[in-house]
Design a protein around this motif. Structure first.
Motif, mmCIF file in Angstrom:
data_model
loop_
_atom_site.group_PDB
_atom_site.id
_atom_site.type_symbol
_atom_site.label_atom_id
_atom_site.label_comp_id
_atom_site.label_asym_id
_atom_site.label_seq_id
_atom_site.Cartn_x
_atom_site.Cartn_y
_atom_site.Cartn_z
ATOM 1 N N GLY A 15 10.248 -31.466 -16.576
ATOM 2 C CA GLY A 15 8.798 -31.484 -16.667
ATOM 3 C C GLY A 15 8.113 -30.537 -15.714
ATOM 4 N N GLY A 16 8.859 -30.003 -14.773
ATOM 5 C CA GLY A 16 8.291 -29.089 -13.788
ATOM 6 C C GLY A 16 8.210 -27.666 -14.294
ATOM 7 N N SER A 17 7.815 -26.774 -13.381
ATOM 8 C CA SER A 17 7.606 -25.370 -13.733
ATOM 9 C C SER A 17 8.287 -24.460 -12.717
ATOM 10 N N ARG A 38 19.449 -15.978 -21.091
ATOM 11 C CA ARG A 38 20.033 -16.987 -20.215
ATOM 12 C C ARG A 38 21.442 -17.307 -20.680
ATOM 13 N N GLN A 39 22.227 -17.768 -19.717
ATOM 14 C CA GLN A 39 23.606 -18.127 -20.022
ATOM 15 C C GLN A 39 23.977 -19.383 -19.258
ATOM 16 N N ALA A 40 24.307 -20.423 -20.006
ATOM 17 C CA ALA A 40 24.765 -21.675 -19.424
ATOM 18 C C ALA A 40 26.289 -21.649 -19.350
ATOM 19 N N PRO A 41 26.881 -22.449 -18.472
ATOM 20 C CA PRO A 41 28.344 -22.462 -18.340
ATOM 21 C C PRO A 41 29.026 -22.753 -19.676
ATOM 22 N N GLY A 42 29.993 -21.920 -20.023
ATOM 23 C CA GLY A 42 30.759 -22.120 -21.242
ATOM 24 C C GLY A 42 30.051 -21.693 -22.515
ATOM 25 N N LYS A 43 28.867 -21.101 -22.371
ATOM 26 C CA LYS A 43 28.102 -20.686 -23.544
ATOM 27 C C LYS A 43 27.848 -19.183 -23.512
ATOM 28 N N GLU A 44 27.508 -18.643 -24.672
ATOM 29 C CA GLU A 44 27.180 -17.233 -24.760
ATOM 30 C C GLU A 44 25.774 -16.985 -24.216
ATOM 31 N N ARG A 45 25.553 -15.747 -23.785
ATOM 32 C CA ARG A 45 24.229 -15.361 -23.335
ATOM 33 C C ARG A 45 23.278 -15.383 -24.529
ATOM 34 N N GLU A 78 6.857 -4.936 -12.612
ATOM 35 C CA GLU A 78 7.431 -6.269 -12.614
ATOM 36 C C GLU A 78 7.260 -6.923 -13.985
ATOM 37 N N VAL A 79 8.167 -7.792 -14.303
ATOM 38 C CA VAL A 79 8.060 -8.629 -15.485
ATOM 39 C C VAL A 79 8.267 -10.071 -15.043
ATOM 40 N N PHE A 80 7.576 -10.990 -15.708
ATOM 41 C CA PHE A 80 7.568 -12.384 -15.287
ATOM 42 C C PHE A 80 7.935 -13.290 -16.454
ATOM 43 N N LEU A 81 8.482 -14.435 -16.111
ATOM 44 C CA LEU A 81 8.720 -15.485 -17.095
ATOM 45 C C LEU A 81 8.201 -16.785 -16.500
ATOM 46 N N GLN A 82 7.058 -17.230 -17.002
ATOM 47 C CA GLN A 82 6.490 -18.512 -16.582
ATOM 48 C C GLN A 82 7.107 -19.605 -17.444
ATOM 49 N N MET A 83 7.751 -20.560 -16.801
ATOM 50 C CA MET A 83 8.458 -21.612 -17.513
ATOM 51 C C MET A 83 7.836 -22.949 -17.171
ATOM 52 N N ASN A 84 7.252 -23.598 -18.167
ATOM 53 C CA ASN A 84 6.621 -24.902 -17.989
ATOM 54 C C ASN A 84 7.364 -25.967 -18.793
ATOM 55 N N SER A 85 7.099 -27.201 -18.474
ATOM 56 C CA SER A 85 7.715 -28.337 -19.187
ATOM 57 C C SER A 85 9.225 -28.155 -19.287
ATOM 58 N N LEU A 86 9.831 -27.837 -18.184
ATOM 59 C CA LEU A 86 11.265 -27.548 -18.187
ATOM 60 C C LEU A 86 12.086 -28.772 -18.549
ATOM 61 N N LYS A 87 13.196 -28.511 -19.227
ATOM 62 C CA LYS A 87 14.107 -29.542 -19.688
ATOM 63 C C LYS A 87 15.486 -29.295 -19.088
ATOM 64 N N PRO A 88 16.314 -30.325 -18.972
ATOM 65 C CA PRO A 88 17.674 -30.114 -18.455
ATOM 66 C C PRO A 88 18.446 -29.055 -19.248
ATOM 67 N N GLU A 89 18.191 -28.955 -20.536
ATOM 68 C CA GLU A 89 18.904 -27.966 -21.354
ATOM 69 C C GLU A 89 18.454 -26.532 -21.077
ATOM 70 N N ASP A 90 17.421 -26.351 -20.266
ATOM 71 C CA ASP A 90 17.028 -25.011 -19.833
ATOM 72 C C ASP A 90 17.876 -24.515 -18.660
ATOM 73 N N THR A 91 18.725 -25.359 -18.118
ATOM 74 C CA THR A 91 19.576 -24.981 -16.999
ATOM 75 C C THR A 91 20.516 -23.848 -17.395
ATOM 76 N N ALA A 92 20.478 -22.767 -16.639
ATOM 77 C CA ALA A 92 21.286 -21.580 -16.945
ATOM 78 C C ALA A 92 21.033 -20.527 -15.877
ATOM 79 N N VAL A 120 17.614 -27.584 -13.879
ATOM 80 C CA VAL A 120 16.602 -28.594 -14.170
ATOM 81 C C VAL A 120 17.289 -29.956 -14.152
ATOM 82 N N SER A 121 16.866 -30.815 -13.262
ATOM 83 C CA SER A 121 17.469 -32.138 -13.148
ATOM 84 C C SER A 121 16.695 -33.146 -13.989
ATOM 85 N N SER A 122 17.433 -34.130 -14.495
ATOM 86 C CA SER A 122 16.798 -35.143 -15.357
ATOM 87 C C SER A 122 16.257 -36.303 -14.537
#
Length: 122
Positions: A15-17, A38-45, A78-92, A120-122
């Protein structure tokens, strides 16, 4: 040639940013599209978001639409990525990349940063 360095990753509760930054050097930055992957462990980019050279066109993966916003500052290189409403599945590990045009395909990006970890922790 464009050199890229990401920053801004970290640990956040669900839920954080977070706001990721990607600092670029090289004259080609202003004519390149910039993508976030993004790339999570064991997954493709995987594609997350991208912005064209002028900042007038953006594209997003369905999984982040409405939550993430990509932007760029061609004065500060510069380039930015604002990430809101983060979910555990966004971890990477998040990477920025420069290419000729917006693309979902990692092979269309010539230059990559070293990545920054987002957890992102649950």
């Amino acid at each position: 040639q464009v050199q890229l360095v990401e920053s801004g990753g970290g640990l956040v509760q669900a839920g954080g940013s977070l706001r990721l930054s990607c600092a670029a050097s090289g004259r080609a930055f202003k004519t390149n599209a910039l993508g976030w992957f993004r790339q999570a462990p064991g997954k493709e980019r995987e594609f997350v978001a991208a912005i064209n050279w002028s900042g007038t066109t953006t594209d997003y993966a369905d999984s982040v639409k409405g939550r993430f916003t990509v932007s760029r500052d061609n004065v500060k290189n510069e380039v930015f990525l604002q990430m809101n409403s983060l979910k555990p599945e966004d971890t990477a590990v998040y990477y920025c990349a420069a290419g000729a045009r917006i693309s979902y395909d990692v092979n269309n990006y010539r230059n990559w940063g070293q990545g920054t970890q987002v957890t992102v922790s649950s």
